[in-house]
Design an enzyme around this catalytic site. Structure first.
Site, PDB file in Angstrom:
ATOM      1  N   GLY A   1       0.805  -1.222   0.000  1.00 52.65           N
ATOM      2  CA  GLY A   1       0.000   0.000   0.000  1.00 52.65           C
ATOM      3  C   GLY A   1       0.836   1.270   0.000  1.00 52.65           C
ATOM      4  O   GLY A   1       0.542   2.216  -0.723  1.00 52.65           O
ATOM      5  N   ASN A   5      -8.034   4.255   8.545  1.00 49.48           N
ATOM      6  CA  ASN A   5      -7.541   3.070   9.240  1.00 49.48           C
ATOM      7  C   ASN A   5      -7.691   3.143  10.759  1.00 49.48           C
ATOM      8  O   ASN A   5      -7.707   2.129  11.425  1.00 49.48           O
ATOM      9  CB  ASN A   5      -6.073   2.819   8.884  1.00 49.48           C
ATOM     10  CG  ASN A   5      -5.244   4.078   8.917  1.00 49.48           C
ATOM     11  OD1 ASN A   5      -5.559   5.074   8.265  1.00 49.48           O
ATOM     12  ND2 ASN A   5      -4.178   4.055   9.696  1.00 49.48           N
ATOM     13  N   HIS A   8      -2.482  -7.569   2.291  1.00 45.19           N
ATOM     14  CA  HIS A   8      -2.483  -8.044   3.686  1.00 45.19           C
ATOM     15  C   HIS A   8      -3.572  -7.410   4.545  1.00 45.19           C
ATOM     16  O   HIS A   8      -3.699  -7.732   5.724  1.00 45.19           O
ATOM     17  CB  HIS A   8      -1.113  -7.846   4.340  1.00 45.19           C
ATOM     18  CG  HIS A   8      -0.777  -6.420   4.667  1.00 45.19           C
ATOM     19  ND1 HIS A   8      -0.705  -5.968   5.955  1.00 45.19           N
ATOM     20  CD2 HIS A   8      -0.491  -5.364   3.880  1.00 45.19           C
ATOM     21  CE1 HIS A   8      -0.373  -4.683   5.949  1.00 45.19           C
ATOM     22  NE2 HIS A   8      -0.234  -4.296   4.697  1.00 45.19           N
ATOM     23  N   CYS A  54       1.819   2.535  13.209  1.00 45.66           N
ATOM     24  CA  CYS A  54       3.046   3.232  12.819  1.00 45.66           C
ATOM     25  C   CYS A  54       3.446   4.286  13.831  1.00 45.66           C
ATOM     26  O   CYS A  54       4.589   4.691  13.885  1.00 45.66           O
ATOM     27  CB  CYS A  54       2.859   3.891  11.462  1.00 45.66           C
ATOM     28  SG  CYS A  54       1.808   2.955  10.377  1.00 45.66           S
TER      29      CYS A  54
HETATM   30  C1  LIG Z   1      -1.997  -0.289   5.910  1.00 45.84           C
HETATM   31  C2  LIG Z   1      -2.289   0.971   5.198  1.00 45.84           C
HETATM   32  C3  LIG Z   1      -1.373   1.545   4.290  1.00 45.84           C
HETATM   33  C4  LIG Z   1      -0.011   0.976   4.065  1.00 45.84           C
HETATM   34  O1  LIG Z   1      -0.046  -0.247   3.427  1.00 45.84           O
HETATM   35  P1  LIG Z   1       1.251  -1.209   3.497  1.00 45.84           P
HETATM   36  O2  LIG Z   1       0.846  -2.392   2.695  1.00 45.84           O
HETATM   37  O3  LIG Z   1       1.462  -1.503   4.942  1.00 45.84           O
HETATM   38  O4  LIG Z   1       2.382  -0.460   2.907  1.00 45.84           O
HETATM   39  C5  LIG Z   1      -1.751   2.690   3.635  1.00 45.84           C
HETATM   40  N1  LIG Z   1      -2.935   3.259   3.830  1.00 45.84           N
HETATM   41  C6  LIG Z   1      -3.838   2.753   4.687  1.00 45.84           C
HETATM   42  C7  LIG Z   1      -5.154   3.428   4.852  1.00 45.84           C
HETATM   43  C8  LIG Z   1      -3.542   1.607   5.412  1.00 45.84           C
HETATM   44  O5  LIG Z   1      -4.432   1.117   6.269  1.00 45.84           O
END
Ligand SMILES: *Cc1c(COP(=O)(O)O)cnc(C)c1O
Length: 394
Positions: A72, A152, A202, A326
């Site tokens: 992501g 998130n 994931h 994070c």
């Molecule tokens: C988890 C997440 C990301 C980052 O994705 P990764 O696969 O961990 O790099 C970005 N944006 C949102 C909204 C997320 O929940």
């Protein structure tokens, strides 16, 4: 407690056995480089095509609009930097929100150091932008709007279709970070007028380290990863074939089961949410009902620290999070909770429980039995609570 109670599905999910099963042959049997000519490579190339079709179908795109990435964060960085640098002759202004994931916020901050100007939109007390604010922020030199589909931390869902309409009308590119949305709520890039969209496997029971960026046909974008000619010359690097196969299988499963899965999830979410809100001096973060992700619960307990709640929950076999994964390790409260107007001291007491596929009603009941006594124990040790009880301060 033997098996932990996992309530952190928004951070990541387990990989479904059916997904893993489809992936394995691409480690052991069909390990050929998709760019090579011999027959084991033809199998890997076919597998990439199939996964691309499955991802495209899940979001109503065309397979040749799907580009695989390393997750992501990479998709977000590519979309934002790639559009900014490819269109800086037209303008240098970007619009986003204050509640984006750091993959978006930090990419925007990077661009600010390289000659771009960024407007960070406020959100209301539920974590939703006001459409009027977006309209007012658009200028002559605006080239990109990047607004997440679902948050998130607090689960708020934005009116993406309306946002897309506004951008399309004014010929501004619209990117949405849909990492929390894809596989969880309906996503349709055509109906929602989306130009670029990020997703990650994931977050919907696929493997980590693999995702995709949807780029609408005909859009000019600079590369983020330079090198070989993979992904139609747009994203270099030998493809993560097994991961991509897993992404394809996982997205298909998630979309097929969505409606039924969400009914159960919403029921469990509301039971957990309402139960937690019975604890005195507790508030809900994010919206109620339709505008909230089906698996997201986020509350603040006044007078205590979310981090302490997490440690005590962990001791009871419950995996949860406070703020976003994070930011743990830093002492600043979540930027999302501050953006919905919470004062620092209240934002510090936040707890996010995100439910998923493996969540059972017994688990919800266990958490509802456990949390109130943890909160009370921490409050008994809290000088803030002591003050409040003695002086009746608020
Ligand atoms: C988890 C997440 C990301 C980052 O994705 P990764 O696969 O961990 O790099 C970005 N944006 C949102 C909204 C997320 O929940």
């Amino acid at each position: 407690m033997n098996k932990p109670i996992y309530m952190d599905y928004a951070a990541t999910t387990y990989t479904k056995p059916e997904v893993l099963e489809e992936m394995i042959p691409y480690f052991t049997e069909f390990y050929g480089n998709p760019s090579s000519v011999y027959s084991i490579s033809r199998e890997t190339k076919k597998a990439l095509d199939k996964a691309r079709m499955r991802v495209a179908k899940a979001i109503n795109a065309d397979p040749n609009e799907i580009y695989f990435t390393g997750g992501g964060s990479e998709a977000d960085n590519w979309a934002i930097k790639g559009i900014a640098f490819a269109h800086q002759n037209k303008g240098n202004h970007i619009i986003t929100t204050k509640i984006e994931h750091h993959a978006v916020l930090h990419a925007c901050e990077y661009l600010e150091k390289h000659g771009f100007e960024v407007t960070y939109l406020d959100v209301d007390d539920e974590g939703v932008i006001r459409i009027e604010d977006l309209k007012n922020a658009i200028k002559e030199n605006t080239i990109l709007v990047t607004i997440m589909m679902a948050n998130n931390e607090i689960g708020s869902i934005q009116a993406v279709k309306e946002i897309g309409e506004i951008c399309r009308e004014r010929k501004i590119f619209f990117h949405t970070d849909a990492v929390q949305a894809v596989g969880h709520i309906p996503v349709d890039v055509k109906e929602m007028n989306i130009d670029l969209l990020s997703l990650a496997a994931h977050k919907f029971y696929g493997p980590k380290g693999v995702g995709a960026l949807y780029i609408k046909k005909g859009i000019k974008i600079h590369n983020l990863v330079h090198g070989g000619g993979q992904e139609k010359n747009r994203r270099a690097g030998t493809e993560n074939v097994a991961g991509i196969v897993g992404l394809g299988k996982a997205i298909e499963l998630a979309v097929d089961n969505m409606e039924e899965h969400n009914k159960t999830l919403t029921y469990l979410r509301d039971k957990l949410m309402n139960g937690l809100l019975e604890i005195p001096h507790t508030r809900l973060n994010g919206p109620k009902g339709e505008k909230r992700l089906p698996g997201n619960v986020n509350v603040c307990f006044r007078f205590i620290e979310g981090e302490s709640v997490l440690l005590m929950l962990d001791a009871m076999g419950i995996c949860a999070s406070s703020g976003s994964a994070c930011t743990s390790g830093s002492l600043d409260p979540s930027h999302v909770l501050l953006s919905i107007g919470l004062p620092h001291e209240i934002a510090h007491g936040s707890l996010r429980l995100s439910l998923g596929d493996g969540t059972t009603e017994e688990e919800v009941d266990y958490v509802l039995k456990t949390v109130p006594s943890i909160v009370q124990r921490l409050r008994d040790m809290s000088p803030l609570y002591d003050d409040f009880m003695n002086k009746g301060e608020n």
